[in-house]
Each structure stands twice: as C-alpha cells, then as structure tokens.
Design an enzyme around this catalytic site. Structure first.
Site, PDB file in Angstrom:
ATOM      1  N   HIS A 282     -34.423   3.597  71.487  1.00 53.89           N
ATOM      2  CA  HIS A 282     -33.545   4.194  72.491  1.00 53.89           C
ATOM      3  C   HIS A 282     -32.441   4.997  71.811  1.00 53.89           C
ATOM      4  O   HIS A 282     -31.873   4.594  70.797  1.00 53.89           O
ATOM      5  CB  HIS A 282     -33.007   3.152  73.479  1.00 53.89           C
ATOM      6  N   ASP A 294     -26.614   0.443  67.222  1.00 51.68           N
ATOM      7  CA  ASP A 294     -27.304   0.273  68.499  1.00 51.68           C
ATOM      8  C   ASP A 294     -27.208   1.540  69.339  1.00 51.68           C
ATOM      9  O   ASP A 294     -26.258   1.715  70.084  1.00 51.68           O
ATOM     10  CB  ASP A 294     -26.674  -0.902  69.255  1.00 51.68           C
ATOM     11  N   GLU A 326     -31.552   3.284  78.160  1.00 54.24           N
ATOM     12  CA  GLU A 326     -31.965   1.914  77.856  1.00 54.24           C
ATOM     13  C   GLU A 326     -30.844   0.941  78.189  1.00 54.24           C
ATOM     14  O   GLU A 326     -31.079  -0.145  78.719  1.00 54.24           O
ATOM     15  CB  GLU A 326     -32.355   1.797  76.374  1.00 54.24           C
ATOM     16  N   GLU A 327     -29.615   1.347  77.865  1.00 53.18           N
ATOM     17  CA  GLU A 327     -28.475   0.446  78.033  1.00 53.18           C
ATOM     18  C   GLU A 327     -28.167   0.158  79.498  1.00 53.18           C
ATOM     19  O   GLU A 327     -27.385  -0.739  79.797  1.00 53.18           O
ATOM     20  CB  GLU A 327     -27.238   1.028  77.342  1.00 53.18           C
ATOM     21  N   ASP A 355     -35.177  -1.194  67.656  1.00 52.39           N
ATOM     22  CA  ASP A 355     -33.887  -1.233  68.339  1.00 52.39           C
ATOM     23  C   ASP A 355     -32.930  -2.088  67.511  1.00 52.39           C
ATOM     24  O   ASP A 355     -33.041  -3.311  67.500  1.00 52.39           O
ATOM     25  CB  ASP A 355     -34.082  -1.832  69.732  1.00 52.39           C
ATOM     26  N   HIS A 457     -21.981  -3.311  70.926  1.00 46.86           N
ATOM     27  CA  HIS A 457     -21.495  -2.777  72.202  1.00 46.86           C
ATOM     28  C   HIS A 457     -19.990  -2.540  72.213  1.00 46.86           C
ATOM     29  O   HIS A 457     -19.347  -2.655  73.265  1.00 46.86           O
ATOM     30  CB  HIS A 457     -21.899  -3.692  73.358  1.00 46.86           C
TER      31      HIS A 457
END
Length: 539
Positions: A282, A294, A326-327, A355, A457
């Site tokens: 992603h 990420d 994707e998130e 990923d 994140h």
C-alpha cells in the site's frame, strides 16, 4: 497466541547459535557493500535474470532513494507532512511510482475509485456544569471516524432512551427532543451512523454515544454524511453526563467527505498471461505523518525490484500494485479484486504482500501459510499453495542464516482480498505496534519490551524510522521470491515454468534451522483494529 514453555526453551536454545549465525551472515546486498543506487549501479546490465544478479542490483541505497523521494513529497508545503489517500501527497507519490516504472519499461495503469475520506485535526471536550471537568481525548472520549466538524458551547445534554438497548435507533426515541441540545445515547443494536442521523434530524447540536461495555468507545459512523460532531465515551462517563443540569463544551475540527484516490498497477508480460505472479504494497500513509516505514518501505522495495528486473524474460507475467486507501479499510485492494472478472481472478496465480518491511525494532515475520503457528482466520480458509509461498521466503532466510518466524493472516493488510478470492497468498512483515519479546531481541537484535515500530501511525514515521539491515535483507528477499516464482510457480499452484537461473534453495520445511518456534500475535500490516472497523452493530 500465548507462547508455550517449549517455545521459550526453543528460542533460548537458539540464542547461542543465533549469535554465531548473525555474526557470520553475508547478506546478498548488505548495507556496507551497497552500491550508490540499485538501478544506477546496474543500468548497463541488460538482464538481471539470476538470483545473484538481481539481488546484487537491488540495493539498500536504491531503496532509500525512493524513500527519500516519498519523504520529500510529504515535506513539500502543499502536502502538509502526509501522503494519505485523497491528499496531494498521495497523488504525488502515485505520480512518482508511475514515472519510475514507465521509465524502467513496465506497462503502467492507474485505477481510480471514490472513497470516504476522513481527517481529524483537533478536538476538545469538557463539562461546564454542574462540575467543570476537562476530558482527555483517547481515554475519556474519542471522536468517531467520519464525524463532522462543529463547536457547541455550554449546551445542555439530553438523554435519549438511554436505558434501552435500542437507544437512538428509532425516530420515535427523539419525540419531544429539545432542539439545539446534545443528544446522549447508548451504544447498541443499530449502527452509530443511524443514531447520529436520527439525532441530527431531531435538531441535536452534537451526539455523545456511551459504551455498553467497559473501556473507551472507538467508533465509526460508517461513511461521511452526518452533519454534527459525534464522540464516543466510556459507560461511567456517559451515565454521569445523564445527570440533570449537565452542560458541555465540545469542539471537533475534521474533514469528512467523498474523495477520489487510485491504485497504480504495473505489468511485466511473460510468455503466458494466465498465470500472473502478483505483488503489492500500500502506497498511502495515515494523515498523521509521511508513512515512511508504513508503508513507504514496502512500496520503495517494490519499485527497486521492478526497476532491476524490467528486462527479464519470464514464463509468468509479473504484476505489481501500489494500493490506495489501505489505511481506511483495505479499500484499494478490495476495489481491485472486486473489479476483476472471474476469468481475470483465475489468471492470478498467487499474491505477495509487503507492508512494513523496515521496522526500526524489527522481527522477521512471514505470513503463516502452512498454519503451523496460527489457525486460519475464522470463516476464511487460507488458500492451498500459501504454505509454499511461506517456504519460498523461508528458503531465502535459511540460505542467509537469518532467524525468522510466522505471523498470522489477521485480515489487517491487502492480502485479505486475495485470500477471500481463493488466491494463494503470502508475504513479509517486520512488526508494528506490538511489543518485541526477549527471545526476539536475542534472535534479531533490538530492544525487548518496546514496540517493533514505536512511531507506528505517528508523525515520527519518517526517513529516520527504519532499520537499514531489515530493509536491505527484505528487499533482497522480495527480489528472490518474485524472480523465483516468476520463473516457476509449480510449487504453489502446479503451473510448470522453468527453474530460475542460479537455482532455488527449496530446503525441507521440516528441517529448518532458523525458524523460531514462537508465534507473533495480532497479525501483520498497516491496517489495525480501531475505529475504522468498529461499526457499532455490537450490543
């Protein structure tokens, strides 16, 4: 999964051997020997059609070149530090991928689709009366995904049928509701979005939903459309707010709307088009940061592999994808698989997912295709052949004398759509927010008791948030797997090709020396359980 005593003993027993093995490991393209850039160093080569040639040309510096480009995109003033889908930073990232792949000679297409965009910038919540209290986001309250922006000052709280499990689910619940006040409802029976929509229609200025179980309430409204702020709170706080005479202040600054994003798909035609070896990563970050681990790491590794194998003449068609959104719920990969005809789905022989492959406190994790460490996800059988994909990656790590272990197919990354379509799947992962265990620190290095990626994140997931050793080794592992299966996927799906030049390792899975006998809990990938997956139907 709970780790058993025998697993712990096995991990400790491997400790001495591990130290020797790690000390003696010679990486195929290690950081110290990395060329100034994979594609630049090997640009005079016409074909990298052996394992040795391809892994020599896929270098750490080559991968870092792409990650630095992603960081520069996020840092651009117009991109506000993010590469999230639906933002200019994502579009610029997709432009970069397309430019690099077209220049290398791949056939590139971009698949656009609409999706629900949400970004929370700030919020505050406090009780004004009867006792002034300031609440903390994340523990005392959580703004719901897709909540609207809005501010309410010193507004009365109106409980709405809060002793019923259907609180707020029916328009009749709001009969006599005082317009302009804040609706207080209990979780249960129907989606949060329905409760909030009914409250807005009755004239509520905001909605507070309290949990019907212990702990904070992370919820989603399901999609944009609700026009007032909505937050979730724990049960005790919700009951406190029902006290007569309660007034609150609430402010939410967010964007909730339908936007457009895209997948970038590149293809290297083989001798046949009905046995596609597909790999994906992603491309989007979360709104909070640039997303360099990420999932810039998986995206950059795929670009580097693609650039260096563009002239290989393969029996199988190879197709790479960089997924959007994707998130926000695996939207890009799900859209792609759903858009395929049955014949097109049948043509995909296997899928590889990458990923987060450079986590700063990494573990070497391979999706558990043979289900030796984890059971299959409930109601989702892992397709036959996924075990052989796992063994391909194990072959590589065994040859390099590197410890590794399994990670579950938890449904948290883009392999999920392919598994549900019956396509054999596998891939690599180096860990996200879960905590590294002592046996893992002994095997891989790093620090036990700390998350695999402490900046997961967050804004700190930047160009410094990587382990170069993991990124280098996994980029070579990706190159090895794609090239090996691009030549011959017989071991996965029975389709015979021809052996990859340079040979395959294909060790006996029962005689692995470097597989750790312990399992990684909570699955792999960039998407994690939270308000994006909690829709409020639970009671």
């Amino acid at each position: 999964m709970t780790r058993t005593t025998s697993h712990r003993v096995r991990a400790v027993a491997l400790g001495a051997a591990g130290a020797m093995a790690l000390a003696g490991t010679v990486a195929l393209a290690g950081p110290a020997a990395a060329a100034p850039g994979g594609s630049k160093a090997c640009e005079k080569k016409q074909v990298n059609d052996t394992v040795a040639e391809l892994t020599e040309c896929v270098t750490l510096n080559g991968v870092m070149e792409h990650l630095e480009a992603f960081q520069a995109i996020a840092d651009a003033p117009e991109n506000a530090g993010t590469r999230a889908s639906g933002t200019p930073g994502f579009t610029a990232s997709a432009d970069y991928v397309e430019k690099r792949l077209r220049r290398a000679g791949w056939e590139v297409s971009r698949q656009q689709f609409d999706f629900p965009f949400f970004q929370l910038r700030s919020s505050s919540f406090s009780r004004v009366a009867p006792t002034a209290t300031t609440y903390q986001v994340g523990t005392d309250y959580v703004p719901m995904t897709y909540t609207a922006s809005g501010t309410v000052d010193d507004r009365a709280v109106t409980p709405v049928d809060i002793d019923s499990t259907t609180s707020g689910c029916e328009t009749e619940d709001f009969t006599g509701f005082a317009a302009g006040t804040v609706a207080l409802v209990q979780r249960g029976t129907c989606p949060f979005g329905l409760k909030a929509g009914n409250a807005a229609a009755a004239g509520a200025s905001a909605v507070v939903v309290f949990n019907n179980a212990e702990g904070p309430l992370n919820g989603t409204l399901g999609a944009p459309g609700v026009t007032i702020p909505v937050v979730g709170v724990p049960t005790t706080l919700g009951r406190d707010l029902a006290t007569a005479g309660t007034t609150i202040d609430l402010a939410v600054d967010s964007t909730s709307e339908i936007r457009q994003t895209e997948n970038v798909v590149a293809e290297l035609p083989g001798s046949t088009s009905d046995n596609v070896v597909m790999a994906g990563a992603h491309l989007d970050s979360v709104p909070e940061g640039p997303g360099i681990n990420d999932n810039g790491s998986g995206s950059a590794a795929l670009i580097e592999v693609a650039e260096n194998m563009a002239k290989v003449d393969l029996p199988n068609t190879v197709r790479f994808a960089w997924w959007g959104a994707e998130e926000l719920g695996l939207l890009g990969s799900n859209h792609y698989v759903a858009s395929l005809t049955p014949e097109q789905r049948e043509d995909i022989g296997l899928y590889l997912n990458f990923d987060m492959v450079g986590s700063p406190n990494f573990a070497r994790l391979i999706y558990d295709g043979d289900l030796s460490a984890f059971p299959a996800p409930p109601g989702v059988p892992v397709p036959e052949g996924s075990d052989q994909i796992e063994y391909v990656f194990e072959d590589f790590y065994e040859e390099q004398q590197l410890f590794y272990e399994g990670t579950e197919f938890s449904g948290r990354s883009d392999y999920q759509a392919f598994i549900l379509a019956g396509i054999p799947s596998g891939g690599l992962f180096t860990g996200a927010e879960d905590i590294k265990q002592p046996y893992q620190a002994e095997a891989y290095g790093g620090e036990a008791g700390v998350a695999y990626d402490p900046n997961y994140h967050q804004v700190g997931d930047d160009i410094t948030n990587l382990d170069p050793e993991a990124l280098d080794q996994n980029s070579d592992a990706i190159a090895y797997a794609v090239l090996t299966l691009g030549y011959d996927s017989q071991r996965v799906n029975g389709v015979v090709g021809k052996p990859v030049p340079g040979g395959t390792f294909e060790g006996d899975p029962a005689a692995r020396e470097y597989r750790l006998s312990a399992a990684q809990p909570n699955g792999g990938g960039g998407l994690h359980a939270g308000h994006d997956h909690e829709h409020g139907e639970q009671v």
